[in-house]
Design a protein around this motif. Structure first.
Motif, PDB file in Angstrom:
ATOM      1  N   UNK A  48      -3.471 -28.558   6.449  1.00 53.36           N
ATOM      2  CA  UNK A  48      -4.865 -28.815   6.095  1.00 53.36           C
ATOM      3  C   UNK A  48      -5.000 -28.664   4.585  1.00 53.36           C
ATOM      4  N   UNK A  49      -5.720 -29.595   3.984  1.00 53.53           N
ATOM      5  CA  UNK A  49      -6.000 -29.519   2.543  1.00 53.53           C
ATOM      6  C   UNK A  49      -7.507 -29.525   2.333  1.00 53.53           C
ATOM      7  N   UNK A  50      -7.993 -28.429   1.733  1.00 52.47           N
ATOM      8  CA  UNK A  50      -9.421 -28.246   1.456  1.00 52.47           C
ATOM      9  C   UNK A  50      -9.580 -27.680   0.056  1.00 52.47           C
ATOM     10  N   UNK A  51     -10.744 -27.886  -0.523  1.00 56.25           N
ATOM     11  CA  UNK A  51     -11.067 -27.215  -1.777  1.00 56.25           C
ATOM     12  C   UNK A  51     -11.041 -25.704  -1.532  1.00 56.25           C
ATOM     13  N   UNK A  52     -10.652 -24.957  -2.549  1.00 61.14           N
ATOM     14  CA  UNK A  52     -10.540 -23.497  -2.414  1.00 61.14           C
ATOM     15  C   UNK A  52     -11.850 -22.871  -1.960  1.00 61.14           C
ATOM     16  N   UNK A  53     -12.966 -23.354  -2.475  1.00 55.62           N
ATOM     17  CA  UNK A  53     -14.247 -22.753  -2.111  1.00 55.62           C
ATOM     18  C   UNK A  53     -14.563 -22.985  -0.634  1.00 55.62           C
ATOM     19  N   UNK A  54     -14.097 -24.103  -0.061  1.00 55.95           N
ATOM     20  CA  UNK A  54     -14.304 -24.341   1.370  1.00 55.95           C
ATOM     21  C   UNK A  54     -13.402 -23.440   2.206  1.00 55.95           C
ATOM     22  N   UNK A  78      -0.280 -38.879  11.678  1.00 53.74           N
ATOM     23  CA  UNK A  78      -0.231 -37.417  11.766  1.00 53.74           C
ATOM     24  C   UNK A  78      -1.568 -36.745  11.484  1.00 53.74           C
ATOM     25  N   UNK A  79      -2.553 -37.502  10.993  1.00 56.53           N
ATOM     26  CA  UNK A  79      -3.849 -36.914  10.682  1.00 56.53           C
ATOM     27  C   UNK A  79      -4.694 -37.888   9.882  1.00 56.53           C
ATOM     28  N   UNK A  80      -5.751 -37.383   9.299  1.00 56.02           N
ATOM     29  CA  UNK A  80      -6.634 -38.244   8.522  1.00 56.02           C
ATOM     30  C   UNK A  80      -7.157 -37.490   7.312  1.00 56.02           C
ATOM     31  N   UNK A  95      -6.931 -33.504   7.208  1.00 53.07           N
ATOM     32  CA  UNK A  95      -6.935 -32.798   8.490  1.00 53.07           C
ATOM     33  C   UNK A  95      -5.875 -33.406   9.406  1.00 53.07           C
ATOM     34  N   UNK A  96      -4.808 -32.658   9.682  1.00 52.75           N
ATOM     35  CA  UNK A  96      -3.825 -33.151  10.651  1.00 52.75           C
ATOM     36  C   UNK A  96      -4.387 -33.037  12.071  1.00 52.75           C
TER      37      UNK A  96
END
Length: 156
Positions: A48-54, A78-80, A95-96
């Motif tokens: 999963x890749x999100x902004x640090x604040x999220x 594998x995800x979107x 989001x995988x």
């Protein structure tokens, strides 16, 4: 060859495939009619890749809504990835499918819930080694099974 059919693993693949196909259609043609999605996912999943604040605000689980405004929906096997608006701040999320816990379309009362449960190493017929878990390489692998989710949780 295994002594039994792993229906949970097969169902897991089928449900992830369903989400993949639905999102591919939305990426190509937009959301039809009143369709919209509540997607809850594990923010601690390693892919999963999100902004640090999220990540700080949602340290374990997060629900996003795909409805009125979203941008740059990129659907892969594998995800979107998608850009969503958080208080007038657009943020890119990756989001995988394996991180998804629930997928709900309340417009047609459809929902999926993916349950996690630990499995023994000797029951795992997958020849690829498991990814290191949150506690390092000695963590137990996790298997996700699918079931229909009650929509009452999302009703207003």
């Amino acid at each position: 060859m295994s002594d039994s059919i792993d229906y949970g693993k097969l169902m897991h693949r089928a449900m992830r495939g369903l989400i993949y196909e639905v999102l591919q259609g939305v990426a190509a043609d937009g959301l039809p009619g009143d369709h919209h999605f509540f997607i809850t996912f594990d923010t601690t999943h390693p892919d999963v890749e999100l902004a640090t604040w999220l990540t700080d605000r949602y340290p374990g689980e997060m629900t996003v809504v795909l409805q009125n405004w979203y941008d740059d929906l990129d659907v892969r096997e594998d995800g979107f990835s998608i850009t969503l608006n958080f208080g007038d701040a657009p943020e890119r999320l990756v989001i995988p499918y394996d991180a998804i816990r629930t997928f709900v379309d309340p417009s047609v009362e459809f929902g999926l819930r993916f349950e996690s449960q630990e499995v023994d190493d000797e029951d795992d017929d997958d020849p690829t080694p498991p990814d290191d878990g949150p506690d390092g390489p000695d963590s137990e692998p996790v298997q996700h099974d699918a079931e229909v989710v009650s929509l009452d949780r999302f009703r207003k």
